[in-house]
Design a protein around this motif. Structure first.
Motif, PDB file in Angstrom:
ATOM      1  N   TYR A   1       0.828  -1.216   0.000  1.00 35.09           N
ATOM      2  CA  TYR A   1       0.000   0.000   0.000  1.00 35.09           C
ATOM      3  C   TYR A   1       0.862   1.266   0.000  1.00 35.09           C
ATOM      4  O   TYR A   1       2.003   1.248   0.460  1.00 35.09           O
ATOM      5  N   THR A   2       0.256   2.338  -0.494  1.00 36.24           N
ATOM      6  CA  THR A   2       0.954   3.631  -0.489  1.00 36.24           C
ATOM      7  C   THR A   2       0.959   4.180   0.942  1.00 36.24           C
ATOM      8  O   THR A   2       0.252   3.658   1.814  1.00 36.24           O
ATOM      9  N   GLY A   3       1.721   5.252   1.139  1.00 29.62           N
ATOM     10  CA  GLY A   3       1.759   5.882   2.460  1.00 29.62           C
ATOM     11  C   GLY A   3       0.374   6.338   2.904  1.00 29.62           C
ATOM     12  O   GLY A   3       0.018   6.208   4.080  1.00 29.62           O
ATOM     13  N   ALA A   4      -0.411   6.847   1.935  1.00 29.87           N
ATOM     14  CA  ALA A   4      -1.771   7.303   2.270  1.00 29.87           C
ATOM     15  C   ALA A   4      -2.615   6.120   2.752  1.00 29.87           C
ATOM     16  O   ALA A   4      -3.391   6.243   3.704  1.00 29.87           O
ATOM     17  N   GLY A   5      -2.434   4.972   2.085  1.00 30.54           N
ATOM     18  CA  GLY A   5      -3.153   3.761   2.487  1.00 30.54           C
ATOM     19  C   GLY A   5      -2.744   3.331   3.881  1.00 30.54           C
ATOM     20  O   GLY A   5      -3.589   2.972   4.717  1.00 30.54           O
ATOM     21  N   VAL A   6      -1.435   3.375   4.162  1.00 28.00           N
ATOM     22  CA  VAL A   6      -0.929   2.988   5.486  1.00 28.00           C
ATOM     23  C   VAL A   6      -1.506   3.926   6.563  1.00 28.00           C
ATOM     24  O   VAL A   6      -1.967   3.471   7.612  1.00 28.00           O
ATOM     25  N   LEU A   7      -1.518   5.233   6.245  1.00 33.05           N
ATOM     26  CA  LEU A   7      -2.067   6.206   7.199  1.00 33.05           C
ATOM     27  C   LEU A   7      -3.535   5.887   7.498  1.00 33.05           C
ATOM     28  O   LEU A   7      -3.970   5.926   8.655  1.00 33.05           O
ATOM     29  N   LEU A   8      -4.274   5.547   6.445  1.00 33.20           N
ATOM     30  CA  LEU A   8      -5.681   5.184   6.633  1.00 33.20           C
ATOM     31  C   LEU A   8      -5.794   3.961   7.558  1.00 33.20           C
ATOM     32  O   LEU A   8      -6.662   3.915   8.437  1.00 33.20           O
ATOM     33  N   GLY A   9      -4.894   2.995   7.364  1.00 32.95           N
ATOM     34  CA  GLY A   9      -4.899   1.789   8.199  1.00 32.95           C
ATOM     35  C   GLY A   9      -4.634   2.113   9.656  1.00 32.95           C
ATOM     36  O   GLY A   9      -5.273   1.556  10.547  1.00 32.95           O
ATOM     37  N   VAL A  10      -3.691   3.040   9.884  1.00 32.69           N
ATOM     38  CA  VAL A  10      -3.343   3.383  11.268  1.00 32.69           C
ATOM     39  C   VAL A  10      -4.505   4.143  11.930  1.00 32.69           C
ATOM     40  O   VAL A  10      -4.878   3.855  13.077  1.00 32.69           O
ATOM     41  N   ILE A  11      -5.103   5.078  11.166  1.00 30.53           N
ATOM     42  CA  ILE A  11      -6.271   5.803  11.712  1.00 30.53           C
ATOM     43  C   ILE A  11      -7.379   4.783  12.004  1.00 30.53           C
ATOM     44  O   ILE A  11      -8.042   4.831  13.041  1.00 30.53           O
ATOM     45  N   GLY A  12      -7.536   3.846  11.061  1.00 32.10           N
ATOM     46  CA  GLY A  12      -8.540   2.793  11.236  1.00 32.10           C
ATOM     47  C   GLY A  12      -8.296   2.003  12.512  1.00 32.10           C
ATOM     48  O   GLY A  12      -9.228   1.692  13.251  1.00 32.10           O
ATOM     49  N   TYR A  13      -7.022   1.716  12.799  1.00 29.92           N
ATOM     50  CA  TYR A  13      -6.727   0.931  14.000  1.00 29.92           C
ATOM     51  C   TYR A  13      -7.098   1.699  15.273  1.00 29.92           C
ATOM     52  O   TYR A  13      -7.622   1.114  16.230  1.00 29.92           O
ATOM     53  N   VAL A  14      -6.852   3.018  15.266  1.00 27.08           N
ATOM     54  CA  VAL A  14      -7.215   3.815  16.445  1.00 27.08           C
ATOM     55  C   VAL A  14      -8.735   3.729  16.655  1.00 27.08           C
ATOM     56  O   VAL A  14      -9.221   3.569  17.786  1.00 27.08           O
ATOM     57  N   ILE A  15      -9.481   3.800  15.530  1.00 25.99           N
ATOM     58  CA  ILE A  15     -10.944   3.697  15.628  1.00 25.99           C
ATOM     59  C   ILE A  15     -11.335   2.311  16.162  1.00 25.99           C
ATOM     60  O   ILE A  15     -12.160   2.191  17.072  1.00 25.99           O
ATOM     61  N   VAL A  16     -10.709   1.260  15.610  1.00 30.11           N
ATOM     62  CA  VAL A  16     -11.035  -0.107  16.048  1.00 30.11           C
ATOM     63  C   VAL A  16     -10.752  -0.279  17.540  1.00 30.11           C
ATOM     64  O   VAL A  16     -11.587  -0.774  18.295  1.00 30.11           O
ATOM     65  N   LEU A  17      -9.576   0.165  17.953  1.00 26.75           N
ATOM     66  CA  LEU A  17      -9.168  -0.011  19.347  1.00 26.75           C
ATOM     67  C   LEU A  17     -10.131   0.705  20.297  1.00 26.75           C
ATOM     68  O   LEU A  17     -10.581   0.141  21.296  1.00 26.75           O
ATOM     69  N   TYR A  18     -10.443   1.954  19.947  1.00 28.17           N
ATOM     70  CA  TYR A  18     -11.327   2.748  20.799  1.00 28.17           C
ATOM     71  C   TYR A  18     -12.736   2.146  20.846  1.00 28.17           C
ATOM     72  O   TYR A  18     -13.331   1.988  21.910  1.00 28.17           O
ATOM     73  N   MET A  19     -13.245   1.812  19.669  1.00 34.26           N
ATOM     74  CA  MET A  19     -14.611   1.295  19.607  1.00 34.26           C
ATOM     75  C   MET A  19     -14.714  -0.093  20.237  1.00 34.26           C
ATOM     76  O   MET A  19     -15.695  -0.409  20.896  1.00 34.26           O
ATOM     77  N   ASP A  20     -13.707  -0.918  20.020  1.00 36.56           N
ATOM     78  CA  ASP A  20     -13.738  -2.266  20.590  1.00 36.56           C
ATOM     79  C   ASP A  20     -13.632  -2.203  22.112  1.00 36.56           C
ATOM     80  O   ASP A  20     -14.440  -2.781  22.828  1.00 36.56           O
ATOM     81  N   PHE A  21     -12.638  -1.458  22.601  1.00 35.04           N
ATOM     82  CA  PHE A  21     -12.393  -1.445  24.040  1.00 35.04           C
ATOM     83  C   PHE A  21     -13.479  -0.675  24.798  1.00 35.04           C
ATOM     84  O   PHE A  21     -14.006  -1.153  25.813  1.00 35.04           O
ATOM     85  N   SER A  22     -13.836   0.527  24.282  1.00 34.21           N
ATOM     86  CA  SER A  22     -14.865   1.287  25.006  1.00 34.21           C
ATOM     87  C   SER A  22     -16.222   0.594  24.851  1.00 34.21           C
ATOM     88  O   SER A  22     -17.051   0.624  25.766  1.00 34.21           O
ATOM     89  N   GLY A  23     -16.445  -0.064  23.704  1.00 36.06           N
ATOM     90  CA  GLY A  23     -17.682  -0.825  23.517  1.00 36.06           C
ATOM     91  C   GLY A  23     -17.746  -1.988  24.489  1.00 36.06           C
ATOM     92  O   GLY A  23     -18.801  -2.265  25.083  1.00 36.06           O
ATOM     93  N   THR A  24     -16.618  -2.666  24.691  1.00 41.88           N
ATOM     94  CA  THR A  24     -16.582  -3.761  25.664  1.00 41.88           C
ATOM     95  C   THR A  24     -16.906  -3.226  27.055  1.00 41.88           C
ATOM     96  O   THR A  24     -17.642  -3.845  27.821  1.00 41.88           O
ATOM     97  N   MET A  25     -16.345  -2.049  27.367  1.00 41.50           N
ATOM     98  CA  MET A  25     -16.597  -1.471  28.695  1.00 41.50           C
ATOM     99  C   MET A  25     -18.079  -1.131  28.874  1.00 41.50           C
ATOM    100  O   MET A  25     -18.620  -1.242  29.967  1.00 41.50           O
ATOM    101  N   ASP A  26     -18.743  -0.730  27.765  1.00 45.35           N
ATOM    102  CA  ASP A  26     -20.191  -0.478  27.851  1.00 45.35           C
ATOM    103  C   ASP A  26     -20.923  -1.772  28.188  1.00 45.35           C
ATOM    104  O   ASP A  26     -21.834  -1.778  29.015  1.00 45.35           O
ATOM    105  N   VAL A  27     -20.504  -2.865  27.544  1.00 48.11           N
ATOM    106  CA  VAL A  27     -21.139  -4.162  27.816  1.00 48.11           C
ATOM    107  C   VAL A  27     -20.856  -4.587  29.262  1.00 48.11           C
ATOM    108  O   VAL A  27     -21.751  -5.048  29.969  1.00 48.11           O
ATOM    109  N   VAL A  28     -19.610  -4.398  29.696  1.00 49.60           N
ATOM    110  CA  VAL A  28     -19.215  -4.787  31.057  1.00 49.60           C
ATOM    111  C   VAL A  28     -20.008  -3.977  32.102  1.00 49.60           C
ATOM    112  O   VAL A  28     -20.589  -4.543  33.031  1.00 49.60           O
ATOM    113  N   CYS A  29     -20.048  -2.663  31.907  1.00 47.02           N
ATOM    114  CA  CYS A  29     -20.754  -1.807  32.871  1.00 47.02           C
ATOM    115  C   CYS A  29     -22.256  -2.099  32.839  1.00 47.02           C
ATOM    116  O   CYS A  29     -22.916  -2.116  33.885  1.00 47.02           O
ATOM    117  N   GLY A  30     -22.793  -2.317  31.630  1.00 46.27           N
ATOM    118  CA  GLY A  30     -24.213  -2.647  31.495  1.00 46.27           C
ATOM    119  C   GLY A  30     -24.528  -3.951  32.204  1.00 46.27           C
ATOM    120  O   GLY A  30     -25.531  -4.060  32.923  1.00 46.27           O
TER     121      GLY A  30
END
Lengths: 75, 523
Positions: free
Chosen positions: B243-272
């Motif tokens: 992938y190009t650098g732009a593609g890699v950047l998109l992947g890294v931004i994507g990972y931040v979204i995945v990490l935040y949504m997965d972990f904070s989403g899990t915490m919502d399930v845990v707290c619920g």
């Protein structure tokens, strides 16, 4: 109490210590200011503040810090 | 095992709750039974280590209590309070030390032994010394990093007389093994959840609704957002050279979204889930991307881990006798800000070294820890200078544009940190980082050929916008669930049914989608 407010104003002047009740929760005092504050209080008031006492509830207002000092003096 | 498994969320969990409420007496024993069965299913024989940890902290707590109770008898004999206090303190310290050593031993053996032995072998090879340490691959008990630190918080709080040692093994076991938090946290304190767990209140209609509302919110984050972006992240991180650098950047931004949504989403399930049993869990996330700087970010992201390190490592270390002396001396020379900075930075280094290591035995995690140490230490050093510059240039630091600038800067720094956190090796991380700048090539990047189509991007954009608005409302102190529950019944249920429908229709599941593995369960 006046001495305490003097210390606090010297460490972080941008806060009204008479009215602010969320010094920690509102991030007015950060961890470095707490380190300086603890050493200054221990020096000035001759008390030792154990680390277990460093909780937001004891540091959220000047009044609460003062109560902590008084309690530690009595112990 | 994922808390997002639909069989678990919509069949097993409701059955657990129904039986829990049908039992007229002894619900706490049932809850403990559920905890242990749950752990046995996910951890099999390794449950023995969880039980040993629980037993060790329980017995050590009791022993400390016993020493305390001996105080009066000893005072009658010795008549010297300082001497008696010193003796008791010494005994209690020894008990604490043994307890910590035993559990650190488990943690080290299961999690770090392989990493350290492979590094020693590497060193032998370089020197060269003809010696190889052979360590078999050991399967670590799931959640060991979470339940060990939770157990430590109990025994350290007992040692510090912050709480009284519990006489009930069931209470301590419930606190450490609560099934909803044992895999991914949050870290709780005995004073926060033990009473609720032990009292085992019946579930009311309001508790049930509120709990499941929170679970649905977490499910939305995970299934609609995290699992969708995950396709792109997996593709890019595993084949970044294509992938190009732009593609890699998109992947890294994507990972931040995945990490935040997965972990904070899990915490919502845990707290619920906690709410279903009348247990109020501490929040682990508080709109982290609204932070002004990295230091604040870590008081809003994985809050319970940050506060664990603050209370049990940072303050005890920075306020230890030698560092306290250093602060007093350096303040005289360097003033109020830079004076405490030296001891604060020493403690900060230890915290971030351990924080990196806690996340995993690997150089990417150590680098991640050190990266944040450097950022926070630099921030602490620069803070007064930045204030002076802003004042000189008449920049209002509370101005909305300045706050937006701070958020963008923070997001960029977080993205870089997470690149090193997720990359397969440290070498890959550096190669990906350099690719972003050297081979950016935006014009030759087709974002529609990296796992996601226009439909996916539109859903993601709308979902993130929705979550941003909810975050903004929370930031302004609005309790969104309270607002929803105060609506008329038909309005509330229409909104909830619509929300469920949205998750079902727009969720990223089925062929072509790879759900995110519970990221924090590996730690």
């Amino acid at each position: 109490m006046e001495d305490l407010i003097e210390i606090l104003e010297e460490l972080q002047p941008e806060v009204d210590y008479e009215t602010t009740e969320n010094l920690i929760d509102g991030r007015y005092l950060d961890s470095l200011t707490i380190l300086a504050l603890v050493s200054e209080i221990e020096d000035k008031f001759g008390v030792e503040i154990p680390t277990v006492e460093i909780i937001p509830n004891n540091f959220n207002s000047a009044k609460k810090i003062w109560s902590l000092i008084e309690r530690l003096r009595e112990e | 095992m994922s808390y997002f498994n639909s069989l678990y969320l919509f069949l097993i969990l409701p059955i657990i709750v129904i039986i829990y409420n049908l039992i007229p007496k002894g619900r706490r024993y049932y809850l403990l039974f559920v905890n242990l069965v749950f752990y046995f299913i996910i951890g099999n024989k390794l449950i023995i280590y969880l039980l040993l940890t629980i037993l060790s902290v329980f017995l050590c707590g009791k022993l400390m209590n016993k020493y305390d109770n001996e105080k009066e008898t000893l005072l009658k004999k010795e008549n010297d309070r300082t001497l008696v206090n010193g003796k008791i303190k010494k005994k209690r310290k020894l008990v604490l030390l043994l307890c910590v050593l035993l559990n650190v031993g488990f943690l080290f053996t299961f999690k770090y032994l392989n990493f350290f032995s492979s590094n020693i072998n590497l060193l032998f090879e370089l020197l060269p010394i003809n010696c190889v340490i052979n360590v078999p691959q050991i399967l670590a008990p799931i959640g060991i990093s979470f339940y060990t630190l939770t157990a430590f918080s109990y025994i350290i709080d007992v040692y510090n007389n912050k709480i009284e040692a519990s006489n009930s093994f069931v209470k301590v076991a419930l606190f450490i093994s609560f099934f909803t938090q044992i895999i991914e946290g949050p870290f709780t304190r005995f004073s926060e959840t033990a009473d609720d767990l032990y009292n085992a209140k019946k579930t009311t209609y309001d508790m049930f609704c509120s709990g499941y509302e929170r679970i649905l919110y977490g499910l939305f984050k995970k299934i609609v957002v995290a699992d969708r972006v995950n396709i792109l992240v997996e593709l890019i991180f595993n084949n970044y050279t294509t992938y190009t650098g732009a593609g890699v950047l998109l992947g890294v931004i994507g990972y931040v979204i995945v990490l935040y949504m997965d972990f904070s989403g899990t915490m919502d399930v845990v707290c619920g889930t906690g709410e279903l049993f009348g247990v109020k869990m501490p929040e682990n996330f508080r709109q982290p991307f609204f932070s002004k700087n990295v230091s604040e970010f870590w008081t809003r992201w994985h809050i319970s881990l940050g506060s664990w390190f603050r209370d049990y490592i940072y303050y005890p270390l920075s306020l230890s006798k030698p560092l306290k002396k250093l602060t007093v001396k350096s303040r005289k020379v360097l003033g109020n800000h830079y004076g405490p900075l030296i001891s604060g930075t020493i403690a900060l280094f230890v915290v971030w070294f351990l924080n990196g290591l806690w996340h995993g035995a690997g150089y990417t995690f150590l680098f991640f820890g050190m990266y944040h140490f450097v950022l926070i230490a630099t921030g602490n050093f620069m803070n007064p200078i930045i204030i002076k510059i802003c004042n000189y240039l008449h920049i209002n630091r509370k101005n909305i544009f300045y706050r937006v600038f701070q958020s963008i800067k923070l997001t960029c720094l977080v993205i870089i940190g997470e690149l090193f956190f997720r990359a397969n090796t440290l070498k890959d991380a550096f190669a990906m980082f350099s690719r972003i700048f050297t081979k950016f090539n935006l014009t030759n990047t087709n974002f529609l050929e990296i796992g996601l189509d226009v439909y996916d991007y539109v859903i993601l954009l709308l979902s993130i916008l929705f979550l941003f608005v909810i975050g903004l409302m929370k930031e302004k102190g609005i309790n969104v669930r309270e607002k929803l529950n105060s609506k008329k019944t038909w309005i509330k249920w229409t909104i909830l049914y619509l929300f469920i429908l949205i998750i079902i229709i727009f969720g990223a599941y089925g062929p072509g989608y790879v759900p995110v593995d519970p990221i924090y369960a590996d730690f």
